[in-house]
Structure formats: C-alpha cells, structure tokens
Scaffold this motif. Structure first.
Motif, short mmCIF file in Angstrom:
data_model
loop_
_atom_site.label_atom_id
_atom_site.label_comp_id
_atom_site.label_asym_id
_atom_site.label_seq_id
_atom_site.Cartn_x
_atom_site.Cartn_y
_atom_site.Cartn_z
N GLU A 43 0.85 -1.18 0.00
CA GLU A 43 0.00 0.00 0.00
C GLU A 43 0.89 1.24 0.00
O GLU A 43 1.82 1.34 0.79
CB GLU A 43 -0.89 -0.04 1.25
CG GLU A 43 -1.89 1.06 1.28
CD GLU A 43 -2.90 0.88 2.41
OE1 GLU A 43 -3.66 1.81 2.61
OE2 GLU A 43 -2.90 -0.17 3.07
N PHE A 91 2.50 4.87 0.70
CA PHE A 91 2.52 5.76 1.86
C PHE A 91 3.50 6.89 1.62
O PHE A 91 4.37 6.81 0.76
CB PHE A 91 2.86 5.01 3.16
CG PHE A 91 4.23 4.43 3.22
CD1 PHE A 91 5.30 5.17 3.70
CD2 PHE A 91 4.47 3.12 2.82
CE1 PHE A 91 6.57 4.63 3.78
CE2 PHE A 91 5.72 2.57 2.90
CZ PHE A 91 6.78 3.33 3.38
N GLN A 138 2.23 8.42 6.43
CA GLN A 138 0.80 8.53 6.17
C GLN A 138 0.45 7.63 5.00
O GLN A 138 0.95 7.81 3.89
CB GLN A 138 0.42 9.97 5.86
CG GLN A 138 -1.05 10.18 5.67
CD GLN A 138 -1.39 11.66 5.53
OE1 GLN A 138 -0.53 12.50 5.35
NE2 GLN A 138 -2.67 11.97 5.63
N LEU A 139 -0.39 6.62 5.27
CA LEU A 139 -0.90 5.78 4.21
C LEU A 139 -1.90 6.58 3.38
O LEU A 139 -2.58 7.48 3.91
CB LEU A 139 -1.59 4.54 4.77
CG LEU A 139 -0.69 3.54 5.48
CD1 LEU A 139 -1.53 2.51 6.23
CD2 LEU A 139 0.22 2.85 4.49
N THR A 140 -2.00 6.30 2.10
CA THR A 140 -2.92 7.00 1.23
C THR A 140 -4.34 6.95 1.79
O THR A 140 -4.84 5.88 2.11
CB THR A 140 -2.89 6.38 -0.18
OG1 THR A 140 -1.55 6.44 -0.68
CG2 THR A 140 -3.81 7.13 -1.13
N LYS A 183 -5.35 7.92 4.70
CA LYS A 183 -5.40 7.72 6.15
C LYS A 183 -4.76 8.92 6.85
O LYS A 183 -4.12 9.76 6.22
CB LYS A 183 -4.64 6.45 6.55
CG LYS A 183 -5.09 5.20 5.86
CD LYS A 183 -6.42 4.74 6.38
CE LYS A 183 -6.78 3.41 5.71
NZ LYS A 183 -8.02 2.87 6.20
N ARG A 189 -2.02 10.77 9.46
CA ARG A 189 -0.59 10.60 9.72
C ARG A 189 -0.39 9.92 11.06
O ARG A 189 -1.14 10.18 12.01
CB ARG A 189 0.15 11.93 9.65
CG ARG A 189 -0.31 12.94 10.64
CD ARG A 189 0.13 14.37 10.38
NE ARG A 189 1.55 14.51 10.24
CZ ARG A 189 2.14 15.52 9.62
NH1 ARG A 189 1.43 16.51 9.11
NH2 ARG A 189 3.43 15.57 9.53
N PHE A 214 2.21 2.84 13.22
CA PHE A 214 2.06 2.13 11.95
C PHE A 214 2.41 0.65 12.12
O PHE A 214 1.69 -0.23 11.67
CB PHE A 214 2.96 2.77 10.89
CG PHE A 214 3.06 1.99 9.62
CD1 PHE A 214 2.03 1.97 8.70
CD2 PHE A 214 4.21 1.27 9.34
CE1 PHE A 214 2.14 1.25 7.52
CE2 PHE A 214 4.33 0.55 8.17
CZ PHE A 214 3.29 0.54 7.25
N TYR A 266 0.37 -2.89 11.06
CA TYR A 266 0.79 -3.33 9.74
C TYR A 266 1.94 -4.31 9.89
O TYR A 266 2.95 -3.99 10.50
CB TYR A 266 1.24 -2.12 8.91
CG TYR A 266 1.54 -2.45 7.46
CD1 TYR A 266 0.53 -2.48 6.51
CD2 TYR A 266 2.83 -2.72 7.05
CE1 TYR A 266 0.80 -2.77 5.20
CE2 TYR A 266 3.11 -3.01 5.72
CZ TYR A 266 2.09 -3.03 4.80
OH TYR A 266 2.35 -3.31 3.50
#
Length: 70
Positions: free
Chosen positions: A1, A3, A44-46, A48, A50, A56, A60
């Motif tokens: 994913e 980020f 920061q995941l797309t 989502k 920060r 994180f 994950y």
C-alpha cells in the motif's frame, strides 16, 4: 500500500538495500541507495491520517526485508 514519509532522519552504521523496508527494535528503516539509510519517524498511508512509525507498526505486518514498490 502506498505511503508518504512525513518525518524521518538519516542514520549511520546500518546496511539496508535500496528500496528495502526493515523493522528492527521498534524502529523502521528504508534503504535509500549507496550507504544511505533513513529512519522513518512519521508516515501517512494514502487516504489515512498521519501516524508515528511505531503506531504504523502496531497495525501493519512488515515482512523480513520487505521490498517497497513490489
């Protein structure tokens, strides 16, 4: 994913291959080429919010020497 790295700091004395994400002792590192390694502090995941690298990692699962972009 995908980020985005919002905060990081260069580190010395670690060997991480280019594009590899490595988790060691509650810290997250990425190899940037040559002898350059960046410790990820905030990402920061797309789509989502920060979060700190530690937050994180709580949600994950990182594979051993996970390659980014693969």
């Amino acid at each position: 994913e995908p980020f985005c790295v919002l905060r990081g700091k260069p580190v010395e004395g670690r060997a991480v291959a280019l594009g590899v994400l490595r988790y060691e002792k509650r810290q997250l590192f990425v190899g940037c080429g040559g002898d350059s390694v960046l410790e990820l502090l905030e990402i920061q995941l797309t789509g989502k919010k920060r979060v700190s690298a530690q937050a994180f990692l709580n949600g994950y699962a990182i594979g051993e020497d996970e390659k980014l972009g693969v």
